[in-house]
Design a protein around this motif. Structure first.
Motif, mmCIF file in Angstrom:
data_model
loop_
_atom_site.group_PDB
_atom_site.id
_atom_site.type_symbol
_atom_site.label_atom_id
_atom_site.label_comp_id
_atom_site.label_asym_id
_atom_site.label_seq_id
_atom_site.Cartn_x
_atom_site.Cartn_y
_atom_site.Cartn_z
ATOM 1 N N TRP A 71 8.619 -2.092 13.565
ATOM 2 C CA TRP A 71 9.337 -1.648 12.063
ATOM 3 C C TRP A 71 10.331 -0.938 12.437
ATOM 4 C CZ3 TRP A 71 8.444 -3.677 7.773
ATOM 5 C CH2 TRP A 71 7.272 -4.143 7.457
ATOM 6 N N VAL A 72 11.745 -1.109 12.028
ATOM 7 C CA VAL A 72 12.990 -0.581 12.272
ATOM 8 C C VAL A 72 13.616 -0.030 10.822
ATOM 9 C CG1 VAL A 72 15.293 -0.838 13.167
ATOM 10 C CG2 VAL A 72 13.328 -2.069 14.267
ATOM 11 N N ARG A 73 14.180 1.094 10.862
ATOM 12 C CA ARG A 73 14.816 1.668 9.628
ATOM 13 C C ARG A 73 16.468 1.203 9.954
ATOM 14 N NH1 ARG A 73 14.928 8.036 7.263
ATOM 15 N NH2 ARG A 73 16.344 7.373 5.519
ATOM 16 N N ASP B 82 0.919 -1.086 -0.002
ATOM 17 C CA ASP B 82 0.155 0.188 -0.113
ATOM 18 C C ASP B 82 0.843 1.361 -0.036
ATOM 19 O OD1 ASP B 82 -2.262 -1.330 -0.018
ATOM 20 O OD2 ASP B 82 -2.894 -0.984 2.094
ATOM 21 N N TRP B 83 2.046 1.201 0.359
ATOM 22 C CA TRP B 83 2.886 2.396 0.549
ATOM 23 C C TRP B 83 3.457 2.935 -0.926
ATOM 24 C CZ3 TRP B 83 7.932 1.389 -0.949
ATOM 25 C CH2 TRP B 83 8.401 0.161 -1.085
ATOM 26 N N ARG B 84 3.634 1.993 -1.843
ATOM 27 C CA ARG B 84 4.343 2.219 -3.046
ATOM 28 C C ARG B 84 3.656 3.408 -3.674
ATOM 29 N NH1 ARG B 84 8.092 -1.511 -4.454
ATOM 30 N NH2 ARG B 84 7.825 -3.704 -3.544
ATOM 31 N N ASP B 85 2.257 3.212 -4.078
ATOM 32 C CA ASP B 85 1.598 4.620 -4.895
ATOM 33 C C ASP B 85 1.705 5.861 -3.723
ATOM 34 O OD1 ASP B 85 0.818 2.965 -6.759
ATOM 35 O OD2 ASP B 85 -0.970 2.367 -6.040
ATOM 36 N N TYR B 86 1.758 5.805 -2.542
ATOM 37 C CA TYR B 86 1.671 6.654 -1.527
ATOM 38 C C TYR B 86 2.952 7.480 -1.601
ATOM 39 C CZ TYR B 86 0.964 9.519 2.824
ATOM 40 O OH TYR B 86 1.012 10.648 3.712
ATOM 41 N N ARG B 87 3.883 6.693 -1.732
ATOM 42 C CA ARG B 87 5.416 6.942 -1.821
ATOM 43 C C ARG B 87 5.682 7.917 -2.861
ATOM 44 N NH1 ARG B 87 10.877 3.393 -2.188
ATOM 45 N NH2 ARG B 87 9.823 3.038 -4.200
ATOM 46 N N TYR C 293 16.079 3.382 16.567
ATOM 47 C CA TYR C 293 15.795 2.963 14.834
ATOM 48 C C TYR C 293 14.131 2.752 14.741
ATOM 49 C CZ TYR C 293 20.835 2.605 15.555
ATOM 50 O OH TYR C 293 22.295 2.817 15.753
ATOM 51 N N TRP C 294 13.631 2.746 15.693
ATOM 52 C CA TRP C 294 12.014 2.324 15.432
ATOM 53 C C TRP C 294 11.522 3.485 14.675
ATOM 54 C CZ3 TRP C 294 10.193 1.249 21.217
ATOM 55 C CH2 TRP C 294 10.657 0.049 21.559
ATOM 56 N N ILE C 295 10.498 3.049 13.892
ATOM 57 C CA ILE C 295 9.544 3.815 13.271
ATOM 58 C C ILE C 295 8.320 3.862 14.183
ATOM 59 C CG2 ILE C 295 8.044 4.073 10.851
ATOM 60 C CD1 ILE C 295 10.417 2.771 9.490
ATOM 61 N N ASN C 296 8.186 5.087 14.652
ATOM 62 C CA ASN C 296 7.084 5.186 15.778
ATOM 63 C C ASN C 296 5.732 5.166 15.087
ATOM 64 O OD1 ASN C 296 8.694 4.792 18.068
ATOM 65 N ND2 ASN C 296 9.514 6.964 17.896
ATOM 66 N N ASP C 297 5.615 5.823 13.861
ATOM 67 C CA ASP C 297 4.325 5.775 13.355
ATOM 68 C C ASP C 297 4.211 5.038 11.982
ATOM 69 O OD1 ASP C 297 1.703 6.583 12.801
ATOM 70 O OD2 ASP C 297 2.053 8.569 12.427
ATOM 71 N N PRO C 298 4.256 3.884 11.829
ATOM 72 C CA PRO C 298 4.154 3.225 10.698
ATOM 73 C C PRO C 298 3.165 3.506 9.704
ATOM 74 C CG PRO C 298 3.886 1.457 12.479
ATOM 75 C CD PRO C 298 4.042 2.945 13.139
ATOM 76 N N GLY C 299 1.999 4.025 10.371
ATOM 77 C CA GLY C 299 0.824 4.451 9.239
ATOM 78 C C GLY C 299 1.072 5.508 8.699
ATOM 79 N N VAL D 265 13.587 -1.119 5.356
ATOM 80 C CA VAL D 265 12.634 -1.114 6.659
ATOM 81 C C VAL D 265 12.359 -2.412 6.897
ATOM 82 C CG1 VAL D 265 10.396 -0.574 7.488
ATOM 83 C CG2 VAL D 265 11.487 0.954 5.947
ATOM 84 N N ILE D 266 12.815 -2.845 8.108
ATOM 85 C CA ILE D 266 12.702 -4.247 8.825
ATOM 86 C C ILE D 266 11.619 -4.517 9.829
ATOM 87 C CG2 ILE D 266 14.285 -5.979 9.576
ATOM 88 C CD1 ILE D 266 16.575 -4.576 8.707
ATOM 89 N N LEU D 267 10.864 -5.328 10.016
ATOM 90 C CA LEU D 267 10.077 -5.631 10.679
ATOM 91 C C LEU D 267 10.701 -6.950 11.752
ATOM 92 C CD1 LEU D 267 7.153 -5.356 11.878
ATOM 93 C CD2 LEU D 267 6.450 -7.277 10.573
#
Length: 170
Positions: A144-146, A84-89, A125-131, A151-153
């Motif tokens: 999720w970690v950068r 879902d992130w591809r188009d949004y990116r 390194y956490w992504i605090n807001d993955p949404g 990006v790694i889960l």
């Protein structure tokens, strides 16, 4: 001048909040329409069972099955997907800009199922807001970690890599 500035700020804050629900309500409308179609097909099936012959019942069963499949597809489209992130990116390039991000360790290409050291998935390194990045929601004890552009889960209890998205950031 002050009133104009305040009005502009209110509009800037309110417009995104108004735009997002309209997309969600359009999707909900589609689901409601598919549900109504399914109910109508079930009514016609019951009527065919009462008054019709075998061919009518078979045809109506097929119509009910198709309506159920359409409803399930519509529901599936609304769920979060892996990509879902591809188009949004593509539309929000600045959000995914890499920036001046460097880790104190060198780049490693992690794979799903591998185990990594806690230094790679520390809180900094956490992504605090993955949404915000349209990443799929995580399960319990996952983060999720950068890691550079990836990006790694991570399963934070055991240190296992659950998912990897390479080249996530520009």
């Amino acid at each position: 001048m002050r009133k104009t500035l305040i009005t502009a700020l209110i509009a800037a804050v309110a417009l995104p909040a108004i735009a997002v629900p309209s997309v969600a309500s359009a999707q909900n409308r589609e689901v409601r329409r598919e549900r109504a179609d399914l109910r109508e097909e079930r009514r016609e099936l019951n009527q065919a069972r009462r008054y019709g012959d075998r061919r009518d019942v078979r045809r109506e069963r097929r119509d009910v099955r198709d309506a159920r499949r359409d409803l399930n597809e519509e529901r599936r489209e609304q769920r979060w997907g892996r990509n879902d992130w591809r188009d949004y990116r593509g539309r929000n390039r600045a959000l995914y800009a890499r920036g001046n991000w460097r880790a104190p360790f060198r780049y490693n290409q992690f794979r799903v199922g591998g185990r990594i050291a806690p230094a790679y998935y520390g809180q900094r390194y956490w992504i605090n807001d993955p949404g915000r990045y349209r990443l799929p929601p995580v399960g319990r004890y996952q983060r999720w970690v950068r890691h550079y552009n990836d990006v790694i889960l991570i399963d934070t209890r055991r240190g296992y890599v659950v998912d990897v998205i390479r080249g996530f950031y520009w």
